[in-house]
Write a protein that holds these residues in place. Structure first.
Motif, PDB file in Angstrom:
ATOM      1  N   THR A  67      44.831 119.565  91.403  1.00 11.99           N
ATOM      2  CA  THR A  67      44.834 119.623  92.864  1.00 11.99           C
ATOM      3  C   THR A  67      46.218 120.009  93.389  1.00 11.99           C
ATOM      4  O   THR A  67      46.343 120.844  94.296  1.00 11.99           O
ATOM      5  N   LEU A  68      47.253 119.405  92.817  1.00 13.28           N
ATOM      6  CA  LEU A  68      48.618 119.758  93.227  1.00 13.28           C
ATOM      7  C   LEU A  68      48.926 121.216  92.899  1.00 13.28           C
ATOM      8  O   LEU A  68      49.559 121.918  93.694  1.00 13.28           O
ATOM      9  N   TRP A  71      47.120 123.434  95.398  1.00 10.00           N
ATOM     10  CA  TRP A  71      47.804 123.341  96.686  1.00 10.00           C
ATOM     11  C   TRP A  71      49.054 124.225  96.694  1.00 10.00           C
ATOM     12  O   TRP A  71      49.274 124.997  97.632  1.00 10.00           O
TER      13      TRP A  71
END
Length: 130
Positions: A67-68, A71
């Protein structure tokens, strides 16, 4: 309301939503059919008996790092800095009704049971929920 089609922010928002759904689907064994197939394959081919808790403890950090990474990629590639173009959405606090409390309680009990029934003494008695 519709998002502006020429906005980089709306593109990043929609791509982020799609990627987060995909990454979130790997966190628990019951989140997607692929996870159940992988559990059966691990058990039949490798002989590894993976519990609900063990699966989540490995997949959770992987999903968080993914997810990071997504992003950061969305920020670098799309540069969603045109946020002022999007309309503001007014959202007020809503009261916690009896139905909402019941729903939250049901979800909490389900998550607690899925996590604890993989514990060996309970697994022998009730079986593995995964």
């Amino acid at each position: 309301q519709e998002l502006p089609s020429d906005s980089r922010f709306s593109r990043a928002l929609l791509l982020g939503l799609a990627f987060s759904c995909n990454l979130g689907g790997m966190i628990t064994p019951i989140a997607s059919p692929q996870n159940a197939i992988a559990l059966v394959a691990l058990q039949q081919v490798v002989g590894a008996d993976v519990s609900f808790g063990r699966w989540s403890s490995v997949a959770g950090p992987v999903a968080l790092v993914g997810t990071l990474g997504v992003w950061l990629l969305l920020l670098l590639l799309l540069r969603p800095d045109d946020c002022a173009v999007l309309p503001r959405v007014a959202c007020g606090a809503t009261p916690l009704t009896r139905t909402k409390k019941f729903s939250l309680g049901a979800v909490a009990v389900a998550v607690l049971l899925w996590g604890t029934l993989s514990w060996p003494p309970l697994k022998q008695t009730f079986g593995d929920p995964a």
